[in-house]
Design an enzyme around this catalytic site. Structure first.
Site, short mmCIF file in Angstrom:
data_model
loop_
_atom_site.label_atom_id
_atom_site.label_comp_id
_atom_site.label_asym_id
_atom_site.label_seq_id
_atom_site.Cartn_x
_atom_site.Cartn_y
_atom_site.Cartn_z
N ARG A 124 16.57 -1.10 -21.61
CA ARG A 124 15.96 -0.30 -20.54
C ARG A 124 15.17 -1.16 -19.56
O ARG A 124 15.23 -0.94 -18.35
CB ARG A 124 15.09 0.80 -21.16
CG ARG A 124 14.35 1.68 -20.15
CD ARG A 124 15.18 2.12 -18.98
NE ARG A 124 16.43 2.76 -19.37
CZ ARG A 124 17.45 2.96 -18.53
NH1 ARG A 124 17.38 2.53 -17.29
NH2 ARG A 124 18.55 3.54 -18.95
N LYS A 159 4.42 -4.31 1.23
CA LYS A 159 4.59 -2.96 0.70
C LYS A 159 5.54 -3.01 -0.50
O LYS A 159 6.66 -2.50 -0.48
CB LYS A 159 5.11 -2.02 1.78
CG LYS A 159 4.11 -1.85 2.92
CD LYS A 159 4.68 -1.01 4.05
CE LYS A 159 3.68 -0.90 5.19
NZ LYS A 159 4.23 -0.14 6.34
N LYS A 191 -5.07 -7.58 12.23
CA LYS A 191 -4.51 -6.34 12.76
C LYS A 191 -5.56 -5.63 13.62
O LYS A 191 -6.65 -6.15 13.86
CB LYS A 191 -4.01 -5.47 11.62
CG LYS A 191 -2.87 -6.14 10.84
CD LYS A 191 -2.17 -5.15 9.93
CE LYS A 191 -0.95 -5.80 9.30
NZ LYS A 191 -0.13 -4.81 8.56
N GLU A 226 -1.70 -9.17 15.43
CA GLU A 226 -0.97 -7.96 15.80
C GLU A 226 -1.56 -7.39 17.08
O GLU A 226 -2.79 -7.29 17.22
CB GLU A 226 -1.09 -6.93 14.67
CG GLU A 226 -0.49 -5.57 15.00
CD GLU A 226 -0.89 -4.52 13.98
OE1 GLU A 226 -0.22 -4.44 12.93
OE2 GLU A 226 -1.88 -3.79 14.21
N ASP A 247 3.48 -4.38 17.60
CA ASP A 247 3.51 -3.28 16.66
C ASP A 247 3.82 -1.96 17.35
O ASP A 247 3.11 -1.54 18.27
CB ASP A 247 2.16 -3.18 15.94
CG ASP A 247 2.18 -2.15 14.83
OD1 ASP A 247 3.12 -2.16 14.02
OD2 ASP A 247 1.25 -1.32 14.77
#
Length: 318
Positions: A124, A159, A191, A226, A247
């Protein structure tokens, strides 16, 4: 354990492509793989596999085949080899397709022969990991194909599934993609929220604060910023950044941004990237397209482990 794998140079894709055209991915670090496997087995069989220990004779031998139920692109050969070896070091493991190789439904991807108890215990965890890795490689290959003919490189993001980043990023490489920074420790990437704090809402401060930060960095550290509108590009470039991320720009603004940068930095496009939009984004002239969906939105590929006890491979014998 004995392990063999078909080399990329010698393999031919069951789906019709020549695997020799697929460059071999940067290998998966063995220490990272072992950490993942040990944690997975500690979770799945903390005190052993009670069912196999109770029902399967210790001396029983078996062969199992990893088979594809659907077509895809393979990633996870090292997982197959190391996953079964952790439970049975004497097992013979043969990986039959190369990393990054396309396969058809019904293809046998790997074969393992060894103690039946061990194969059943390892099954598994090996399947879970290889199904996910092959799904990521398959989806990445689709994005890469759609960007072909442009200079745009398809890259992943942070992510990823906690604890599985190294395996998932390796799967991206198997699919022909590239990796973004591995962690928050690897590069500077400011960012919108970072910039809001730095400038205190005053856009005229942008170049100065970024240049001051750049001056404090070592020469090997990558510096990426960004931006979310065209008017930020010149002030950011004036600070001497390495990469500028556009972005959620429209296609028209992406083209305008590429013209403004004019080779003074690497241009990355991010946001709103799907299989339906990636070709148009790549055609704007950007250097990099980052796609979170490579790792955060895949559905595990349908692979199965068919156990053979005696008889010939592919035929289960009671």
């Amino acid at each position: 354990m004995t392990a063999t794998a078909t080399s990329p140079a010698a393999a031919t894709s069951p789906a019709g492509g020549d695997a020799a055209s697929v460059p071999a991915p940067i290998p998966l670090a063995p220490a990272a793989l072992r950490r993942v496997l040990e944690a997975a087995y500690a979770e799945d069989a903390p005190s052993g596999d009670l069912t196999s220990l109770l029902l399967i004779p210790p001396a029983a031998q078996a062969t199992a085949e990893l088979r594809a139920r659907v077509p895809g692109v393979f990633s996870g050969g090292p997982v197959v080899e190391a996953g079964f070896a952790l439970h049975d070091p004497a097992a013979e493991v043969h990986v039959l397709v190369a990393e990054g190789q396309a396969f058809d439904a019904g293809a046998v991807l790997a074969r393992v022969t060894g103690r039946a108890q061990s194969i059943l215990t390892a099954e598994r965890v090996v399947l879970n990991l290889v199904q996910r890795m092959s799904a990521i490689a398959t989806q990445t290959a689709q994005y890469v194909a759609l960007a072909r003919g442009t200079k745009a490189k398809i890259v992943d993001t942070r992510k990823t599934t906690p604890g599985l980043r190294e395996l998932e990023r390796y799967a991206v490489r198997c699919g022909g993609g590239r990796n973004h920074r591995f962690s928050l420790s690897d590069a500077v990437m400011a960012k919108d929220n970072h910039l809001a704090v730095l400038t205190r809402g005053d856009p005229s401060r942008l170049t100065g604060v970024l240049r001051g930060a750049r001056d404090r960095l070592g020469h090997t550290t990558h510096f990426e910023i960004e931006v979310d509108r065209l008017e930020q590009i010149e002030p950011v470039l004036a600070a001497g950044v390495d990469t500028i991320m556009l972005d959620n720009f429209s296609l028209a603004d992406l083209r305008a941004g590429v013209e403004m940068v004019a080779g003074r930095a690497t241009v990355e496009a991010s946001g709103g990237v799907t299989l339906e939009t990636v070709a148009d984004i790549a055609a704007t002239g950007v250097d990099v397209i980052s796609v979170g969906a490579l790792t955060h939105s895949v559905v595990n590929l349908d692979l199965g482990l068919d156990l053979v006890i005696g008889g010939s491979a592919g035929q289960e014998t009671p």
